[in-house]
Design a protein around this motif. Structure first.
Motif, mmCIF file in Angstrom:
data_model
loop_
_atom_site.group_PDB
_atom_site.id
_atom_site.type_symbol
_atom_site.label_atom_id
_atom_site.label_comp_id
_atom_site.label_asym_id
_atom_site.label_seq_id
_atom_site.Cartn_x
_atom_site.Cartn_y
_atom_site.Cartn_z
ATOM 1 N N GLU A 1 0.545 -1.038 -0.260
ATOM 2 C CA GLU A 1 0.058 -0.148 0.122
ATOM 3 C C GLU A 1 0.792 1.327 -0.045
ATOM 4 O OE1 GLU A 1 -3.405 2.348 0.123
ATOM 5 O OE2 GLU A 1 -3.290 0.201 -0.521
ATOM 6 N N ALA A 2 1.590 1.099 0.666
ATOM 7 C CA ALA A 2 2.801 2.289 0.825
ATOM 8 C C ALA A 2 3.392 2.627 -0.607
ATOM 9 C CB ALA A 2 4.120 2.310 1.829
ATOM 10 N N VAL A 3 3.857 1.723 -1.218
ATOM 11 C CA VAL A 3 4.396 1.700 -2.638
ATOM 12 C C VAL A 3 3.334 2.198 -3.487
ATOM 13 C CG1 VAL A 3 5.351 0.392 -4.468
ATOM 14 C CG2 VAL A 3 6.214 -0.188 -2.221
ATOM 15 N N ARG A 4 2.084 1.481 -3.539
ATOM 16 C CA ARG A 4 1.136 2.063 -4.379
ATOM 17 C C ARG A 4 0.840 3.583 -4.012
ATOM 18 N NH1 ARG A 4 -3.607 3.694 -4.415
ATOM 19 N NH2 ARG A 4 -4.206 3.263 -2.228
ATOM 20 N N GLU A 5 0.849 4.045 -3.047
ATOM 21 C CA GLU A 5 0.641 5.433 -2.740
ATOM 22 C C GLU A 5 1.623 6.386 -3.338
ATOM 23 O OE1 GLU A 5 -0.059 5.617 1.532
ATOM 24 O OE2 GLU A 5 -2.256 4.721 1.388
ATOM 25 N N HIS A 6 2.821 6.065 -3.131
ATOM 26 C CA HIS A 6 4.200 6.515 -3.471
ATOM 27 C C HIS A 6 4.136 6.823 -5.133
ATOM 28 C CE1 HIS A 6 8.049 8.061 -3.773
ATOM 29 N NE2 HIS A 6 8.512 7.294 -4.652
ATOM 30 N N ASN A 7 3.686 5.672 -5.550
ATOM 31 C CA ASN A 7 3.614 5.567 -7.374
ATOM 32 C C ASN A 7 2.472 6.620 -7.765
ATOM 33 O OD1 ASN A 7 5.762 3.755 -7.477
ATOM 34 N ND2 ASN A 7 4.357 2.153 -7.755
ATOM 35 N N ASP A 8 1.304 6.522 -7.059
ATOM 36 C CA ASP A 8 0.239 7.425 -7.221
ATOM 37 C C ASP A 8 0.653 8.814 -7.144
ATOM 38 O OD1 ASP A 8 -1.617 5.189 -7.888
ATOM 39 O OD2 ASP A 8 -2.563 5.386 -5.882
ATOM 40 N N SER A 9 1.390 9.284 -6.079
ATOM 41 C CA SER A 9 1.882 10.474 -5.996
ATOM 42 C C SER A 9 2.547 11.047 -7.084
ATOM 43 C CB SER A 9 2.484 10.499 -4.777
ATOM 44 O OG SER A 9 3.404 11.768 -4.445
ATOM 45 N N LEU A 10 3.654 10.003 -7.565
ATOM 46 C CA LEU A 10 4.606 10.331 -8.658
ATOM 47 C C LEU A 10 3.768 10.489 -10.022
ATOM 48 C CD1 LEU A 10 7.421 7.762 -8.089
ATOM 49 C CD2 LEU A 10 7.599 10.272 -7.859
ATOM 50 N N GLU A 11 2.783 9.859 -10.025
ATOM 51 C CA GLU A 11 2.076 9.831 -11.349
ATOM 52 C C GLU A 11 1.223 11.238 -11.388
ATOM 53 O OE1 GLU A 11 -1.702 7.522 -13.271
ATOM 54 O OE2 GLU A 11 0.141 6.229 -12.651
ATOM 55 N N GLU A 12 0.777 11.739 -10.103
ATOM 56 C CA GLU A 12 0.002 12.777 -10.233
ATOM 57 C C GLU A 12 0.820 14.125 -10.785
ATOM 58 O OE1 GLU A 12 -1.489 13.114 -6.130
ATOM 59 O OE2 GLU A 12 -3.012 11.515 -6.631
ATOM 60 N N ARG A 13 1.979 14.026 -10.181
ATOM 61 C CA ARG A 13 3.085 15.169 -10.711
ATOM 62 C C ARG A 13 3.808 15.050 -11.921
ATOM 63 N NH1 ARG A 13 7.247 14.494 -5.978
ATOM 64 N NH2 ARG A 13 6.056 12.352 -5.586
ATOM 65 N N LEU A 14 3.427 13.971 -12.861
ATOM 66 C CA LEU A 14 3.898 14.036 -14.188
ATOM 67 C C LEU A 14 3.619 15.201 -14.958
ATOM 68 C CD1 LEU A 14 3.802 10.240 -15.062
ATOM 69 C CD2 LEU A 14 5.712 11.381 -14.722
ATOM 70 N N PRO A 15 4.219 15.788 -15.706
ATOM 71 C CA PRO A 15 3.612 16.724 -16.427
ATOM 72 C C PRO A 15 2.749 16.172 -17.614
ATOM 73 C CG PRO A 15 5.950 16.395 -17.085
ATOM 74 C CD PRO A 15 5.677 15.537 -15.812
#
Length: 62
Positions: free
Chosen positions: A33-47
């Protein structure tokens, strides 16, 4: 997750990796779950495509 910079030339050993993973949570489910949340956060910041700089001419120019 860790204080170690990502650009370190030396590979991580098994103990260092185990320590980094254990910091993510108590159970495998918590860690995933921690990794999924981290990945979601990165995806939200992609231009978006509109925000990326063009490195070549326009598509019409070929």
């Amino acid at each position: 997750m860790t204080d170690r910079p990502d650009d370190t030339a030396t590979p991580r050993d098994a103990d260092e990796l185990a320590g980094a993973v254990s910091d993510l949570g108590d159970t495998d489910t918590d860690r995933l779950e921690a990794v999924r949340e981290h990945n979601d956060s990165l995806e939200e910041r992609l231009p978006s495509d509109d925000e990326l700089p063009r490195t070549h001419g326009s598509p019409e120019q070929g």
